[in-house]
Design a protein around this motif. Structure first.
Motif, PDB file in Angstrom:
ATOM      1  N   LEU A  49      54.181  25.357 110.751  1.00 45.56           N
ATOM      2  CA  LEU A  49      55.007  25.332 109.537  1.00 45.56           C
ATOM      3  C   LEU A  49      55.212  23.904 109.059  1.00 45.56           C
ATOM      4  N   LEU A  50      55.274  22.999 110.025  1.00 43.75           N
ATOM      5  CA  LEU A  50      55.478  21.580 109.705  1.00 43.75           C
ATOM      6  C   LEU A  50      54.262  21.022 108.963  1.00 43.75           C
ATOM      7  N   VAL A  51      53.082  21.429 109.409  1.00 40.55           N
ATOM      8  CA  VAL A  51      51.854  20.979 108.740  1.00 40.55           C
ATOM      9  C   VAL A  51      51.843  21.513 107.308  1.00 40.55           C
ATOM     10  N   VAL A  52      52.199  22.791 107.179  1.00 46.03           N
ATOM     11  CA  VAL A  52      52.207  23.416 105.852  1.00 46.03           C
ATOM     12  C   VAL A  52      53.241  22.726 104.966  1.00 46.03           C
ATOM     13  N   TYR A  53      54.400  22.455 105.546  1.00 42.47           N
ATOM     14  CA  TYR A  53      55.477  21.801 104.782  1.00 42.47           C
ATOM     15  C   TYR A  53      55.037  20.415 104.313  1.00 42.47           C
ATOM     16  N   SER A  54      54.488  19.647 105.243  1.00 48.31           N
ATOM     17  CA  SER A  54      54.061  18.285 104.917  1.00 48.31           C
ATOM     18  C   SER A  54      52.998  18.317 103.818  1.00 48.31           C
ATOM     19  N   THR A  55      52.087  19.261 103.929  1.00 50.51           N
ATOM     20  CA  THR A  55      51.022  19.401 102.927  1.00 50.51           C
ATOM     21  C   THR A  55      51.619  19.731 101.569  1.00 50.51           C
ATOM     22  N   ALA A  56      52.538  20.697 101.568  1.00 46.29           N
ATOM     23  CA  ALA A  56      53.128  21.150 100.305  1.00 46.29           C
ATOM     24  C   ALA A  56      53.899  20.023  99.621  1.00 46.29           C
ATOM     25  N   VAL A  57      54.657  19.276 100.396  1.00 50.99           N
ATOM     26  CA  VAL A  57      55.467  18.205  99.808  1.00 50.99           C
ATOM     27  C   VAL A  57      54.563  17.129  99.209  1.00 50.99           C
ATOM     28  N   ASP A  58      53.544  16.714  99.961  1.00 47.91           N
ATOM     29  CA  ASP A  58      52.675  15.644  99.460  1.00 47.91           C
ATOM     30  C   ASP A  58      51.858  16.091  98.257  1.00 47.91           C
ATOM     31  N   TYR A  59      51.428  17.340  98.292  1.00 48.74           N
ATOM     32  CA  TYR A  59      50.655  17.836  97.151  1.00 48.74           C
ATOM     33  C   TYR A  59      51.536  17.874  95.901  1.00 48.74           C
ATOM     34  N   THR A  60      52.760  18.354  96.083  1.00 47.06           N
ATOM     35  CA  THR A  60      53.689  18.434  94.948  1.00 47.06           C
ATOM     36  C   THR A  60      54.026  17.035  94.437  1.00 47.06           C
ATOM     37  N   ALA A  61      54.236  16.110  95.369  1.00 46.49           N
ATOM     38  CA  ALA A  61      54.584  14.746  94.974  1.00 46.49           C
ATOM     39  C   ALA A  61      53.478  14.140  94.114  1.00 46.49           C
ATOM     40  N   VAL A  62      52.233  14.328  94.531  1.00 44.14           N
ATOM     41  CA  VAL A  62      51.123  13.757  93.757  1.00 44.14           C
ATOM     42  C   VAL A  62      50.982  14.472  92.417  1.00 44.14           C
ATOM     43  N   TRP A  63      51.199  15.769  92.445  1.00 51.86           N
ATOM     44  CA  TRP A  63      51.122  16.551  91.200  1.00 51.86           C
ATOM     45  C   TRP A  63      52.168  16.036  90.210  1.00 51.86           C
ATOM     46  N   LEU A  64      53.366  15.766  90.717  1.00 52.42           N
ATOM     47  CA  LEU A  64      54.437  15.262  89.857  1.00 52.42           C
ATOM     48  C   LEU A  64      54.161  13.824  89.412  1.00 52.42           C
ATOM     49  N   MET A  65      53.535  13.053  90.302  1.00 51.71           N
ATOM     50  CA  MET A  65      53.143  11.679  89.939  1.00 51.71           C
ATOM     51  C   MET A  65      52.203  11.698  88.741  1.00 51.71           C
ATOM     52  N   ALA A  66      51.307  12.679  88.759  1.00 53.61           N
ATOM     53  CA  ALA A  66      50.301  12.774  87.708  1.00 53.61           C
ATOM     54  C   ALA A  66      50.904  13.270  86.398  1.00 53.61           C
ATOM     55  N   ARG A  67      52.010  13.973  86.479  1.00 55.16           N
ATOM     56  CA  ARG A  67      52.541  14.605  85.277  1.00 55.16           C
ATOM     57  C   ARG A  67      53.873  14.031  84.784  1.00 55.16           C
ATOM     58  N   THR A  68      54.442  13.150  85.518  1.00 55.37           N
ATOM     59  CA  THR A  68      55.702  12.540  85.067  1.00 55.37           C
ATOM     60  C   THR A  68      55.565  11.027  85.092  1.00 55.37           C
ATOM     61  N   ARG A  69      56.580  10.372  84.588  1.00 52.63           N
ATOM     62  CA  ARG A  69      56.524   8.910  84.565  1.00 52.63           C
ATOM     63  C   ARG A  69      57.146   8.297  85.825  1.00 52.63           C
ATOM     64  N   MET A  70      57.771   9.126  86.591  1.00 51.65           N
ATOM     65  CA  MET A  70      58.477   8.592  87.777  1.00 51.65           C
ATOM     66  C   MET A  70      57.529   8.522  88.980  1.00 51.65           C
ATOM     67  N   ARG A  71      56.424   7.852  88.799  1.00 54.03           N
ATOM     68  CA  ARG A  71      55.407   7.787  89.858  1.00 54.03           C
ATOM     69  C   ARG A  71      55.967   7.181  91.143  1.00 54.03           C
ATOM     70  N   THR A  72      56.685   6.085  90.980  1.00 61.77           N
ATOM     71  CA  THR A  72      57.198   5.402  92.172  1.00 61.77           C
ATOM     72  C   THR A  72      58.209   6.280  92.904  1.00 61.77           C
ATOM     73  N   PHE A  73      59.008   6.980  92.114  1.00 57.61           N
ATOM     74  CA  PHE A  73      60.017   7.843  92.725  1.00 57.61           C
ATOM     75  C   PHE A  73      59.363   8.906  93.606  1.00 57.61           C
ATOM     76  N   TRP A  74      58.319   9.535  93.078  1.00 54.83           N
ATOM     77  CA  TRP A  74      57.673  10.608  93.839  1.00 54.83           C
ATOM     78  C   TRP A  74      56.927  10.047  95.045  1.00 54.83           C
ATOM     79  N   LEU A  75      56.401   8.835  94.874  1.00 51.94           N
ATOM     80  CA  LEU A  75      55.733   8.212  96.030  1.00 51.94           C
ATOM     81  C   LEU A  75      56.747   7.955  97.142  1.00 51.94           C
ATOM     82  N   VAL A  76      57.878   7.366  96.731  1.00 53.21           N
ATOM     83  CA  VAL A  76      58.918   7.049  97.728  1.00 53.21           C
ATOM     84  C   VAL A  76      59.400   8.333  98.394  1.00 53.21           C
ATOM     85  N   LEU A  77      59.566   9.363  97.579  1.00 53.81           N
ATOM     86  CA  LEU A  77      60.020  10.644  98.134  1.00 53.81           C
ATOM     87  C   LEU A  77      59.028  11.166  99.186  1.00 53.81           C
TER      88      LEU A  77
END
Lengths: 457, 405
Positions: A49-77
């Motif tokens: 579950l931890l692997v799945v969670y880590s994957t989901a969070v990082d994928y979402t973070a990059v997806w949000l980086m690509a679609r919002t202006r808060m790139r640094t925020f999502w990276l830090v998150l």
């Protein structure tokens, strides 16, 4: 499920046959992901579950980086999430233990209970691999991966999931995207890599462990000489153990047509400390180089800052290996070594030192470092050094067969880096070698499925 | 998998070259530019170069391994003569050396001997090699020689694998299978208890089916056992360990003998059983205390007896393979049991005898008189002599022997 077990063989045959059948269909990556999750789930379904969670969070973070202006925020998150997971599962006990020590040191009676959290196998590897994707995307070095299944397969690809090599997105994702078409040549190369790795693990690493473990289990009873010989033996044990794993991982991946990065390149033939680190656990060295050392300023800075950068990088590398002061000191030892070696290697004197002497110096330095790495605690480190300095005492000699085997392997490494490589890679030499290795494993190899040392990291 | 006429480029295209730490981000790009230069200079990736074989090379390796895997054990047979006399039995320390068992039983078949299979009761725990049931039967028979195929600790659950994977049953002239009721005297001995129990001959136990609650190794061990007992090379490796390296694996042996090379441990002589009995009989001076065994009853227990079921499967397998089989049904020492326990034993035994008759398997019940029993199941030499007489005089046994000719 360890590579050198029958269970893995069955799993591999099923996973490989399934992949061959599905390789030209859109299901191929999904099959790989399912196989990888099954492989990891065999250790602990809960930690999957931890692997799945880590994957989901990082994928979402990059997806949000690509679609919002808060790139640094999502990276830090994403970084906070990954490092937070590592801290919680790997360093919580260590932190609480030291906090309690500190409290006691300043005279406070209160102490916190140790969380006692189990360490999920491979967490250090897959979180670093996942982090590299988010950082590389943030830096604009790689494009967004639109396919979640493919990204999940990148994070969890089973050959390298639990102990590396720590792959990069720009190398592995394109391979996943193009759906590798394994050829017979890949099969042969995979078999070659796997056999070498299996031999390193079963015939060498496990054998050496039988000699090393009793010595390090009770250093107070071991003589100085035994500790010296034991440390030398450990230097080879850890090399064969980890590089054996890597070879097997690369071999297994090669069966599927994937090419994982080289992680070891005869490190004990290094002629300098930086040379050693370009040969030992290369994927981790490059990770720290790209994501810690260079962002800190690399070596285009003043000498003091450079020393600081090196020390920070190596101490972090030490902490990455384990939550104990021994690993911190091991990192510090190599950091200090790199600072000193940098000056030494630039000097004219060093250039005139024969290669064999340079190799010996590097080897001795690295071996001293392995004492910190192998010892159970800093108390043990002090005991080991004090006994080593006294030198005297009885010693259980390493078996003559072990010494002969190591001599052959060491000599073989020399040959590989010489012009003799053309001869020893010829079938006339390689075929008998392959046959002898298989027979050796069948007849004389130990049969205990000992785990790999690096699984604990 | 697509066929490739060309080998892949040994230079790993996608693997990263090993560069020294570059100075900065600017240097990183420089390092990228210098990739080809670096790759050209650096040695090829370890592993791939340490053993670089193509498909044909691996084909040759596979062929050589097949030939050597078959040849090496055979060559070893020529180098290590098996010096088995008429009363030879597998030495107790070699009980789990199935390569030796296979080799010896092959020889037994070649000499047209009848093989007695069983546990330490057939082996002769309290007897010298020439005082066992097999040796007394041989003494009674003018024509047939009976070979002692007893293995210490061999429970009926291990019979099937022994007879299918270790002993070449089809070559055997005839097999006399012994049933020792001691294995049914408790759920623990029947391996029914759901807790790990130390069992001998684990390699011969059923690994996948039926499930044995007391046998709880991991799946890796189970598969390893299955493969190990079916491949001659692995059985031979096991023989080397047991016979030459004092039962240790080779690596442990070198640690105990650091100054010796492995070939120093190889003696090239077959293991010889000791001339004396494995256990010395010492009559108890105290009053005998009778036990009430918690018998496993095949009919009253929901799961039945694992050992008994396995014994029956072994007989069925022998029949299917056309191997002439005769059963010796043992009894426990009546002096060591309460009457209630004795009744249970007889009931269980009767069930077995009924089953044997139904399957048209000839059998003899072995007597067990307290005066010549060493313990609950092992006869003393005198007991074996009496039992041999009983068996020899049984018309069923004689007719079975006739059928072998």
């Amino acid at each position: 499920m360890l590579f050198h077990t029958w269970m893995f063989l069955i799993f591999f045959v099923v996973a490989w046959c399934g992949y061959l059948l599905l390789r030209k269909t859109p299901l191929a990556t999904g099959w790989l992901l399912a196989a990888s999750y099954f492989f990891y789930g065999c250790w602990s379904p809960l930690f999957l579950l931890l692997v799945v969670y880590s994957t989901a969070v990082d994928y979402t973070a990059v997806w949000l980086m690509a679609r919002t202006r808060m790139r640094t925020f999502w990276l830090v998150l994403s970084l906070v999430n990954n490092l937070g997971l590592l801290s919680l599962f790997k360093y919580a006990d260590f932190a609480v233990e030291n906090l309690n020590l500190l409290l006691r040191g300043i005279g406070l009676e209160s102490s916190f209970e140790l969380p006692g959290i189990l360490l999920p196998v491979g967490i250090s590897f897959y979180t670093f691999q996942s982090m590299s994707y988010t950082i590389d995307f943030y830096r604009g070095r790689i494009p967004l991966e639109p396919n979640l299944v493919r990204f999940a397969a990148y994070v969890a690809l089973f050959p390298q999931l639990v102990a590396g090599p720590i792959e990069r997105a720009d190398s592995l994702l394109p391979q996943l995207k193009q759906k590798t078409q394994p050829r017979w040549a890949d099969f042969a190369e995979g078999l070659s890599l796997f056999e070498i790795g299996l031999f390193k693990k079963l015939a060498l690493a496990n054998y050496l462990a039988m000699y090393v473990d009793p010595i390090y289990a009770d250093p107070e009873r071991a003589s100085g000489l035994a500790l010296i010989v034991g440390t030398v033996a450990f230097s080879w044990q850890i090399y064969f153990d980890f590089s054996g794993y890597t070879d097997m991982a690369r071999g297994v991946a090669r069966f599927f047509g994937f090419r994982l990065m080289v992680n070891f390149r005869h490190p004990y033939l290094a002629q300098g400390l930086s040379d050693f680190w370009s040969r030992w656990h290369i994927s981790l060295s490059q990770w720290f180089r790209d994501y810690v050392y260079i962002p800190l300023g690399g070596n285009r800075v003043g000498s003091n800052r450079l020393a600081f950068n090196l020390l920070i990088t190596f101490v972090l590398s030490g902490i990455w290996h384990g939550a104990a002061w021994t690993f911190v000191v091991w990192g510090l030892w190599h950091g200090l070594g790199m600072v000193g070696a940098r000056r030494l290697e630039e000097s004219k004197v060093w250039k005139h030192v024969p290669a064999v002497v340079k190799r010996l110096c590097v080897y001795v330095f690295v071996c001293v470092g392995w004492i910190f790495f192998r010892a159970e605690s800093m108390d043990d480190v002090f005991i080991i050094f004090s006994r080593m300095l006294r030198f005297a005492g009885e010693i259980q000699l390493p078996p003559i067969w072990m010494v002969a085997l190591l001599t052959v392997v060491w000599g073989y490494q020399f040959l590989i880096e010489s012009r003799w490589v053309r001869f020893i890679t010829q079938p006339v030499f390689a075929i008998p070698m392959a046959v002898v290795m298989v027979l050796y494993l069948c007849l004389l190899g130990g049969d205990e499925a000992q785990p790999f040392i690096y699984f604990q990291f | 998998m697509t066929d490739a006429s060309q080998e892949s480029n040994p230079r790993d295209r996608l693997s990263r070259p090993t560069e020294p730490l570059p100075d900065s981000q600017a240097d990183l790009s420089q390092a990228k530019g210098a990739k080809e230069w670096t790759q050209a200079r650096m040695p090829e990736p370890e592993g791939a170069v340490a053993l670089h074989l193509g498909v044909r090379g691996w084909g040759v390796v596979g062929g050589l391994l097949l030939v050597l895997g078959g040849l090496l054990p055979e060559i070893w047979k020529a180098l290590e003569p098996l010096d088995a006399g008429p009363d030879w039995r597998i030495p107790s320390e070699s009980s789990e050396d199935y390569w030796l068992v296979n080799r010896w039983t092959d020889e037994v078949a070649h000499q047209q001997q009848v093989l007695l299979v069983g546990d330490s009761v057939i082996w002769g725990e309290f007897s010298k090699p020439d005082e066992t049931l097999a040796s007394y039967l041989t003494a009674l028979s003018p024509e047939v020689t009976f070979a002692n195929g007893g293995l210490k600790g061999l429970c009926p659950l291990a019979y099937s694998a022994l007879l299918s994977d270790v002993i070449s049953v089809r070559r055997q002239t005839g097999i006399v299978l012994h049933f020792n009721p001691i294995w049914l005297t408790s759920p623990q001995r029947d391996l029914q208890e759901n807790r790990p129990t130390l069992v001998n001959h684990q390699m011969l136990l059923p690994q996948l089916w039926p499930d044995i609650p007391a046998y709880q190794p991991d799946w890796n061990t189970r598969i390893g056992n299955l493969i190990g007992r079916n491949l001659g090379l692995f059985l031979w490796a096991r023989h080397l360990r047991i016979d030459d390296f004092q039962g240790q694996d080779f690596q442990s042996w070198t640690l105990e003998h650091p100054a010796r090379f492995p070939w120093a441990g190889i003696a090239l002589d077959s293991p010889q059983p000791r001339d004396d009995a494995a256990s010395q009989y010492r009559p108890s001076k105290r009053a005998i205390r009778k036990s009430t065994y918690s018998w496993v009853d095949r009919n009253s227990s929901s799961d039945g007896s694992l050992q008994l079921a396995s014994f029956q499967r072994a007989i069925e397998a022998l029949q299917q393979q056309g191997c002439p089989v005769f059963c010796l049904v043992g009894q426990l020492n009546p002096a060591l049991q309460t009457s209630g326990s004795l009744e249970n034993e007889q009931a269980i035994q009767q069930n077995l005898l009924n089953w044997l008759e139904k399957k048209q398997v000839l059998y003899t019940r072995l007597p067990a008189e307290p005066q010549w029993m060493a313990d609950s199941s092992h006869p003393l030499p005198l007991g074996y002599r009496v039992q041999a007489d009983v068996v020899w005089q049984d018309p069923l046994f004689q007719s079975w022997l006739q059928s072998l000719r």
